[in-house]
Design an enzyme around this catalytic site. Sequence first.
Site, PDB file in Angstrom:
ATOM      1  CB  CYS A  73      -0.993  -0.047   1.146  1.00  0.00           C
ATOM      2  SG  CYS A  73      -2.315   1.188   1.008  1.00  0.00           S
ATOM      3  CG  HIS A 131      -3.583  -3.349   3.150  1.00  0.00           C
ATOM      4  ND1 HIS A 131      -2.592  -2.855   3.981  1.00  0.00           N
ATOM      5  CD2 HIS A 131      -4.175  -2.271   2.589  1.00  0.00           C
ATOM      6  CE1 HIS A 131      -2.595  -1.532   3.931  1.00  0.00           C
ATOM      7  NE2 HIS A 131      -3.542  -1.147   3.097  1.00  0.00           N
ATOM      8  CD  GLU A 151      -1.029  -5.479   5.689  1.00  0.00           C
ATOM      9  OE1 GLU A 151      -1.103  -4.257   5.920  1.00  0.00           O
ATOM     10  OE2 GLU A 151      -0.959  -5.934   4.523  1.00  0.00           O
TER      11      GLU A 151
END
Length: 251
Positions: A101, A191, A193
């Site tokens: 990001c 993202h 994660e």
Amino acid sequence: MPVTSVSPRPLLIIAAGRPVESLRRHGGFAHWIRVAADLQAGQVQVVDVESGEPLPAHDGFAGVIISGSAAMVTERLAWSEHCAAWLREAAGAGVPTLGICYGHQLLAHALGGEVADNPEGRRMGTYEVELLEAAAKDPLFSGLPARFPAQVTHVQVVRRLPQGAVALARTGHDPLHAFRWGRSVWGVQFHPEFSATHMRGYLRARAQVLRSEGADPGALLQAVRAAPVARGVLRRFAQLARTTLAHSSRE
């Protein structure tokens, strides 16, 4: 069969920001990244650049991961510009690097690309990522499905890639959603994660802003789903950095 050697050096996680306050009980971005990458605490070192922690020499690490942030690359904050210069040097030295990001955008900026506000405005929720032709031969993306869901929350995008970079993925609102520069530097706008729980937490935290911008946070919440392929990109990068790229990228 030959035994794959694993680099004993840790991965460096550069924390460029913190999650929204309501999700901090789940840890910071560095913790989310480490868990999604399937790494133990002793296999990573974390530097909080937003808080002013100094960046170490890049040659002591198997690879580098740069997190997201609520900051904007175009703000040219002092800590961000310093980090960009460090990343430019590390990338030039062949250190395996993955930007997420804000980290994706910061890498593009550091290497000579352009970052700007997304012409289509803020995007949040689970979106479909479409791999481009170059991804089929890319070490990080090869073998993945042509389309897969991913968690997204951003206002800015990469508008122009650095010279020599290769576009690897797009979404309906972002034609440069992932790229590779050189042999071992990647940026991903999504993202990896984020779990579905993280994504729902962000949508709830930004509900008022989304409504003010004409979006329907309730509909976005209902559309959130798991994104295991996107999440797996972090594990793939960690494995590449600690094995194949640990040797080949610096040759």
